[in-house]
Design an enzyme around this catalytic site. Structure first.
Site, PDB file in Angstrom:
ATOM      1  N   CYS A   2       5.290   1.425   5.420  1.00 38.89           N
ATOM      2  CA  CYS A   2       4.334   2.019   4.231  1.00 38.89           C
ATOM      3  C   CYS A   2       3.581   3.101   5.406  1.00 38.89           C
ATOM      4  CB  CYS A   2       3.135   1.709   3.207  1.00 38.89           C
ATOM      5  SG  CYS A   2       3.864   0.867   2.288  1.00 38.89           S
TER       6      CYS A   2
HETATM    7  N1  LIG Z   1       6.122  -1.154   3.122  1.00 42.89           N
HETATM    8  C1  LIG Z   1       4.840  -1.297   2.825  1.00 42.89           C
HETATM    9  O1  LIG Z   1       4.331  -1.418   3.165  1.00 42.89           O
HETATM   10  C2  LIG Z   1       4.317  -1.467   0.757  1.00 42.89           C
HETATM   11  C3  LIG Z   1       3.848  -2.324   0.901  1.00 42.89           C
HETATM   12  C4  LIG Z   1       4.387  -3.750  -0.536  1.00 42.89           C
HETATM   13  N2  LIG Z   1       4.402  -4.823   0.555  1.00 42.89           N
HETATM   14  C5  LIG Z   1       5.349  -2.683  -1.158  1.00 42.89           C
HETATM   15  O2  LIG Z   1       6.270  -3.150  -1.549  1.00 42.89           O
HETATM   16  O3  LIG Z   1       5.056  -2.186  -2.367  1.00 42.89           O
END
Ligand SMILES: NC(=O)CC[C@H](N)C(=O)O
Length: 558
Positions: A2
Site C-alpha cells: 500500500c
Molecule cells: N499491502 C498492504 O500493505 C495492504 C494492507 C493489508 N494487509 C491488506 O491487504 O489490506
C-alpha cells in the site's frame, strides 16, 4: 504494497492537494483503492490559554492482499471515535497467534477495543508491539490526540518524514512527494508518537514534540538482537572443534528449520487472493512469484512454496540480466560459435537460474513452473533511471541505484517465459507475471552464515570470531536498506515478502549455536556439502535439490 501519506499542518487547508505526481506514485503502490480522511482539532498545551488549529490529512492507497474483500483505507475507528489508521503492512500474527481475514481491519478493531485497566498509550503501544510482520504505519489516536508512526523492528517497509522549514507542516509518506528533497527515512528503532496538544505555535521544534517508544517495554538483555530474540553466543563446541555434529542431531535441526520455514511460508503464500480486477489478459492463475537468482536461498523457497500453494496455481521464477556495454563488447569479440545464444545468457545468475529451474521442475512434477527471463537493454536502464532515482530518495549513491534498478525490473516481472524447456530459445514473446506477491530470499546469508567474510572470521578467530560476525550481520538487517528496496519494487503494484525475516524464524536461527548453521570448522562434511549455510544446504539436499545444495556462493562479501 500500500501507499500511505499524512500531513499535520498548522496553517494548511484541511485537504491539501496531494499533487499529481505523488498521488500517482502512491496509486502505483496501491492500485485497488484510494481514500482520504481529514481531521481538524484545536491543540491546547497544558498551562497555555491559547489554542492552535491543526489540520490532519490522511491518504492511503491499497494493494488488497488479505481477506475476501478490499479493506478500504484509511481505516476508521467506531463512529464516536475519530481515530484514523493508514496501514501499509502485513500483520501475520498478534501475540504469536496467526491473523485470519484482513489484518488492517483486525488491527483497527483491536485499537478501538475498550481497555478499562490500561492507560491509553500503553494499550496502543502494546498492540503495535504485539504485531509480527512487516509494516509502516501512521495512526491518529483521537482518544489521546496523538499521532503514532513507525516501521516494524526489521524495517521491512518504507516510511519517510518531511518537516517544512517554516515549521508549518510535518508530512509522512511511503515515497518522497513534493517537495522532492528534504525527506528522511523514519528509523526502525521503535515506534514514534507526537502529542498534538503540545503542537501549539509552529512545528519547528518537532524533535521536542516527538517521543520514541522502544519495541521492548523493558531494558533489553545483552544478547538481544534487533528486538526479536536472543543471539546464541556460545563459542565452545561441546565435542571439540573438529567433531562433526551427530547425524541424528543434525537431522533434527534440519527438521526444525524445515518446519520454521514452512510456517513462515504458509503465512506468506497461502490464501493470496485473486487480483480484484482479474487480469483479463492473464491466461493462468499465478499469485506468487519468486525473485530468482538460481542460488540456494530462493531455490529452497520455491521448493517449499510448491508444497503449500495449490497445484491449480502456477509459480513464476523471475531472473533479471542487464546489458552491460563493456561486457557485451567482450562477448562480441568471441568467435561466432561461442556466441550461440544472446549476451544475457552468459550472465552468471542466468546460468544458475536455468540450472535451478531444471532441478525444480524435476523435483516437483505436477507444478506449472515458469522461468521468466527479464533482459534489460542498456537504453532501457537509462530510460528508467530517473524514475528509480526519485523512487529511492533519500538514498542516492551509485550502489543504491544499481541495487534498486535490479529490484525494480525484477518486480516489473516482464520477460520471456520458459515453461517446458529450460534451454534458451530465440525470439520468445514477452509476458508479465500476474503475481502480486514476490518472495525474496534476503536474510538467509546473515542468519546462516553465507558470506565469504564468515569463513574469514572463523579462520581469524574461530567460533568466537564467527559468532561476532554473525551477530553484527543479524543486528544490521534492520538497517539494510529494506525501505529503499520497498520503494523501488512497490512501484509496480507488487508486494515483496521475506520468508527468512519472519520473526519466529529469525529467533530460531539466532538461537542455534553457530556450528549448527555453518560449521567452518568442518570443511569436509560427509555429504560433500560446504560449510557456508550448511543447514540450509542440507535441507535443500533432503528436498531433492542436490545441485542447488552444492552450488558455490559467488558473491565475495555482502
Ligand atoms: N499491502 C498492504 O500493505 C495492504 C494492507 C493489508 N494487509 C491488506 O491487504 O489490506
Amino acid at each position: 504494497m500500500c501507499g500511505i501519506h499524512a500531513v499535520i499542518s498548522v496553517n494548511g487547508t484541511a485537504s491539501p492537494d496531494l499533487g499529481g505526481a505523488l498521488k500517482q506514485s502512491l496509486q502505483n503502490r496501491g492500485p485497488d483503492h484510494l481514500g482520504q480522511a481529514c481531521r481538524t482539532l484545536q491543540a491546547t498545551a497544558a498551562g497555555n490559554t491559547e489554542s492552535q488549529a491543526l489540520h490532519l490529512t490522511f491518504t492511503s492507497t491499497v494493494l488488497a492482499l488479505r481477506g475476501d474483500h478490499i479493506a478500504q483505507q484509511p481505516l476508521l475507528g467506531p463512529s464516536a471515535d475519530g481515530s484514523v489508521l493508514c496501514w501499509n503492512g502485513e500483520a501475520w500474527r498478534f501475540d504469536g497467534q496467526p491473523v485470519s481475514g484482513n489484518d488492517g481491519e483486525a488491527l483497527c478493531s483491536r485499537l478501538s477495543q475498550p481497555h478499562p485497566d490500561t492507560p491509553r498509550q500503553d494499550h496502543v503501544l502494546g498492540i503495535f508491539r504485539s504485531i509480527q510482520g512487516p509494516f509502516a504505519v501512521v495512526y491518529y489516536d483521537d482518544i489521546d490526540r496523538r499521532v503514532y508512526y513507525g516501521r516494524d523492528r526489521l524495517g521491512r517497509r518504507s516510511l519517510l518524514v518531511h518537516r517544512a522549514d517554516d515549521g508549518s507542516a510535518i508530512s509522512f509518506s511511503s515515497v518522497a512527494g513534493q517537495p522532492v528533497t528534504g525527506w528522511t527515512e523514519v528509523p526502525a528503532d521503535g515506534l514514534y508518537s507526537l502529542n498534538l496538544d503540545a503542537c501549539t505555535g509552529t512545528l519547528v521544534d518537532y524533535t521536542r514534540l516527538v517521543e520514541r517508544h522502544m519495541w521492548l517495554d523493558e531494558e533489553p538483555e545483552m544478547n538481544m538482537v534487533s528486538n526479536v530474540g536472543l543471539f546464541n553466543a556460545t563459542a565452545e563446541k561441546p565435542d571439540g572443534n573438529d567433531c562433526q555434529l551427530q547425524a541424528q542431531e543434525e537431522g533434527s535441526i534440519v527438521d526444525d528449520l524445515e518446519s520454521q520455514l514452512m510456517s513462515s511460508l504458509k503465512l506468506r503464500v497461502v490464501d493470496v487472493p485473486e487480483p480484484p480486477r482479474a487480469h483479463a489478459a492473464a491466461d493462468r492463475d499465478v499469485r506468487v512469484a519468486i525473485l530468482f537468482s538460481g542460488g540456494l536461498d530462493c531455490t529452497v523457497l520455491a521448493r517449499l512454496a510448491h508444497e503449500l500453494v495449490p497445484t491449480s496455481q502456477g509459480l513464476d521464477l523471475i531472473n533479471v540480466a542487464f546489458e552491460n556495454p563493456r561486457l557485451v563488447a567482450q562477448y562480441l569479440k568471441q568467435p561466432e560459435e561461442a556466441r550461440k545464444m544472446d549476451f544475457y545468457e552468459t550472465c552468471p545468475d542466468r546460468i544458475t537460474a536455468r540450472k535451478a529451474f531444471a532441478e525444480l521442475k524435476q523435483s516437483c512434477p505436477g507444478r506449472s513452473w515458469r522461468l521468466i527471463t527479464v533482459n534489460i537493454p542498456f537504453e532501457e536502464t537509462m530510460a528508467h533511471k530517473p524514475t528509480v532515482v526519485s523512487l529511492i530518495h533519500p538514498h542516492d549513491t551509485e550502489m543504491d541505484l544499481s541495487i534498486a534498478i535490479a529490484l525494480y525490473f525484477a518486480a516489473r516481472g516482464t520477460g520471456h517465459a520458459y515453461t517446458a524447456s529450460h534451454v534458451w530459445q530465440p525470439s520468445m514473446p514477452l509476458t508479465t507475471t500476474p503475481a502480486r506477491v514476490l518472495l525474496s530470499g534476503l536474510g538467509a546469508d546473515e542468519l546462516f552464515g553465507g558470506y565469504a567474510r564468515h569463513d574469514i572470521a572463523y579462520k581469524r578467530a574461530g567460533y568466537e570470531g564467527l559468532v561476532e560476525e554473525l551477530r553484527l550481520d543479524v543486528g544490521r538487517i534492520g538497517q539494510r536498506n529494506l525501505g529503499r528496496d520497498d520503494r523501488a519494487m512497490s512501484h509496480w503494484g507488487k508486494e515483496v515478502r521475506f520468508p527468512f525475516l519472519d520473526e519466529e524464524l529469525v529467533r530460531f536461527a539466532i538461537g542455534l549455536p553457530v556450528w549448527a548453521k555453518c560449521d567452518f570448522g568442518i570443511a569436509e562434511h560427509e555429504t560433500g556439502i560446504e560449510p557456508a549455510k550448511r543447514i540450509l544446504r542440507l535441507l535443500a539436499d533432503r528436498k531433492g535439490l542436490p545441485i542447488a545444495a552444492r552450488e558455490k556462493k559467488r558473491a565475495v562479501s555482502s
